[in-house]
Motif scaffolding. Structure first.
Motif, mmCIF file in Angstrom:
data_model
loop_
_atom_site.group_PDB
_atom_site.id
_atom_site.type_symbol
_atom_site.label_atom_id
_atom_site.label_comp_id
_atom_site.label_asym_id
_atom_site.label_seq_id
_atom_site.Cartn_x
_atom_site.Cartn_y
_atom_site.Cartn_z
ATOM 1 N N LYS A 1 0.921 -1.330 -0.202
ATOM 2 C CA LYS A 1 0.393 -0.250 -0.107
ATOM 3 C C LYS A 1 1.284 1.071 -0.161
ATOM 4 C CE LYS A 1 -4.990 0.793 2.596
ATOM 5 N NZ LYS A 1 -5.150 0.811 3.380
ATOM 6 N N LYS A 2 0.209 2.271 -0.617
ATOM 7 C CA LYS A 2 1.256 3.085 -0.570
ATOM 8 C C LYS A 2 0.965 4.814 0.635
ATOM 9 C CE LYS A 2 2.664 4.357 -5.219
ATOM 10 N NZ LYS A 2 2.402 5.486 -6.577
ATOM 11 N N LEU A 3 1.977 4.923 0.795
ATOM 12 C CA LEU A 3 1.527 6.093 1.902
ATOM 13 C C LEU A 3 1.203 7.394 1.346
ATOM 14 C CD1 LEU A 3 1.574 6.420 5.259
ATOM 15 C CD2 LEU A 3 3.978 6.732 4.699
ATOM 16 N N GLN A 4 -0.229 8.133 1.191
ATOM 17 C CA GLN A 4 0.033 9.626 1.109
ATOM 18 C C GLN A 4 0.040 10.636 2.455
ATOM 19 O OE1 GLN A 4 -4.354 8.922 -0.277
ATOM 20 N NE2 GLN A 4 -3.687 9.599 -2.443
ATOM 21 N N LEU A 5 0.633 11.591 1.808
ATOM 22 C CA LEU A 5 0.544 12.122 2.957
ATOM 23 C C LEU A 5 -0.281 13.154 2.399
ATOM 24 C CD1 LEU A 5 4.796 12.673 2.827
ATOM 25 C CD2 LEU A 5 3.010 12.058 4.694
ATOM 26 N N ASN A 6 -0.887 13.816 3.659
ATOM 27 C CA ASN A 6 -2.116 14.847 3.394
ATOM 28 C C ASN A 6 -1.105 15.660 4.069
ATOM 29 O OD1 ASN A 6 -4.170 16.574 3.259
ATOM 30 N ND2 ASN A 6 -5.729 15.813 4.159
ATOM 31 N N ILE A 7 0.101 17.142 2.823
ATOM 32 C CA ILE A 7 0.672 18.155 3.479
ATOM 33 C C ILE A 7 -0.114 19.181 3.748
ATOM 34 C CG2 ILE A 7 2.181 20.286 2.470
ATOM 35 C CD1 ILE A 7 3.952 17.485 1.947
ATOM 36 N N PRO A 8 -1.627 19.908 3.095
ATOM 37 C CA PRO A 8 -2.033 20.716 4.340
ATOM 38 C C PRO A 8 -2.380 20.179 5.510
ATOM 39 C CG PRO A 8 -2.626 20.757 1.993
ATOM 40 C CD PRO A 8 -2.082 19.896 2.276
ATOM 41 N N ALA A 9 -4.076 19.416 5.383
ATOM 42 C CA ALA A 9 -3.554 19.233 7.312
ATOM 43 C C ALA A 9 -2.466 19.170 8.300
ATOM 44 C CB ALA A 9 -4.113 18.270 6.449
ATOM 45 N N MET A 10 -1.059 18.151 7.864
ATOM 46 C CA MET A 10 0.053 18.442 8.787
ATOM 47 C C MET A 10 0.532 19.513 8.632
ATOM 48 S SD MET A 10 2.541 15.606 7.331
ATOM 49 C CE MET A 10 3.428 15.619 9.168
ATOM 50 N N ALA A 11 0.183 20.881 7.867
ATOM 51 C CA ALA A 11 0.650 22.401 8.479
ATOM 52 C C ALA A 11 -0.101 22.846 9.443
ATOM 53 C CB ALA A 11 0.562 22.714 7.283
ATOM 54 N N ALA A 12 -1.653 22.319 9.623
ATOM 55 C CA ALA A 12 -2.783 22.737 9.945
ATOM 56 C C ALA A 12 -2.682 22.335 11.298
ATOM 57 C CB ALA A 12 -3.903 22.225 9.738
ATOM 58 N N ARG A 13 -2.065 21.479 11.953
ATOM 59 C CA ARG A 13 -2.121 20.621 13.240
ATOM 60 C C ARG A 13 -0.503 20.748 13.771
ATOM 61 N NH1 ARG A 13 -3.935 14.982 10.758
ATOM 62 N NH2 ARG A 13 -5.795 14.816 11.006
ATOM 63 N N LEU A 14 0.636 21.448 12.338
ATOM 64 C CA LEU A 14 1.068 21.948 13.457
ATOM 65 C C LEU A 14 1.728 23.118 13.828
ATOM 66 C CD1 LEU A 14 4.939 20.503 11.095
ATOM 67 C CD2 LEU A 14 3.994 19.836 13.687
ATOM 68 N N CYS A 15 0.872 23.999 13.379
ATOM 69 C CA CYS A 15 0.228 25.587 13.511
ATOM 70 C C CYS A 15 -0.042 25.477 14.598
ATOM 71 C CB CYS A 15 -0.301 26.934 12.442
ATOM 72 S SG CYS A 15 1.169 26.608 11.191
#
Length: 135
Positions: A2-16
């Protein structure tokens, strides 16, 4: 596999959000925020005696909190002890009328005074002594 998909906008929001939460908590360490009107307390104490210096026990001391216009909006009654002393604690008032009434058949006249409370600190203290005259 299975390929791992990264959701960059969601991760950025969580870090902020985590960074803002840490900044908010660090800003609250030095001083607590107060909302609404701060409440201060006051203490009025004193002694009740006759003109000849004898202490007056069991006299009624009435504390009337008054507004700026002189309207009494709350009153409490306490009694003097065996040595003629009284002590009253209350909450936030600028002007207080203190009335001292001796026992009914004591032969002494009632007396009163206005107390102006100064709240430069967290609490105000005042002394109101009475020397009652004979009728």
């Amino acid at each position: 596999m299975k390929k791992l998909q990264l959701n960059i906008p969601a991760m950025a929001a969580r870090l902020c959000a985590a960074g803002l939460a840490m900044l908010g908590l660090s800003a609250c360490e030095s001083q607590k925020a107060m909302y609404g009107s701060p409440v201060s307390s006051f203490e009025i104490k004193g002694m009740v005696e006759t003109e000849s210096g004898e202490s007056v026990s069991d006299a009624s001391v009435i504390i009337r909190k008054t507004s700026d216009s002189g309207f009494a909006y709350q009153s409490d009654t306490i009694k003097t002890d065996a040595d003629g002393l009284y002590n009253y604690y209350g909450v936030e008032a600028k002007t207080v009328r203190v009335v001292c009434k001796p026992k009914e058949n004591s032969g002494l006249e009632a007396d009163s005074t206005d107390v102006y409370l100064d709240y430069r600190g967290k609490e105000a203290k005042a002394i109101a002594d009475f020397r009652l005259r004979k009728k």
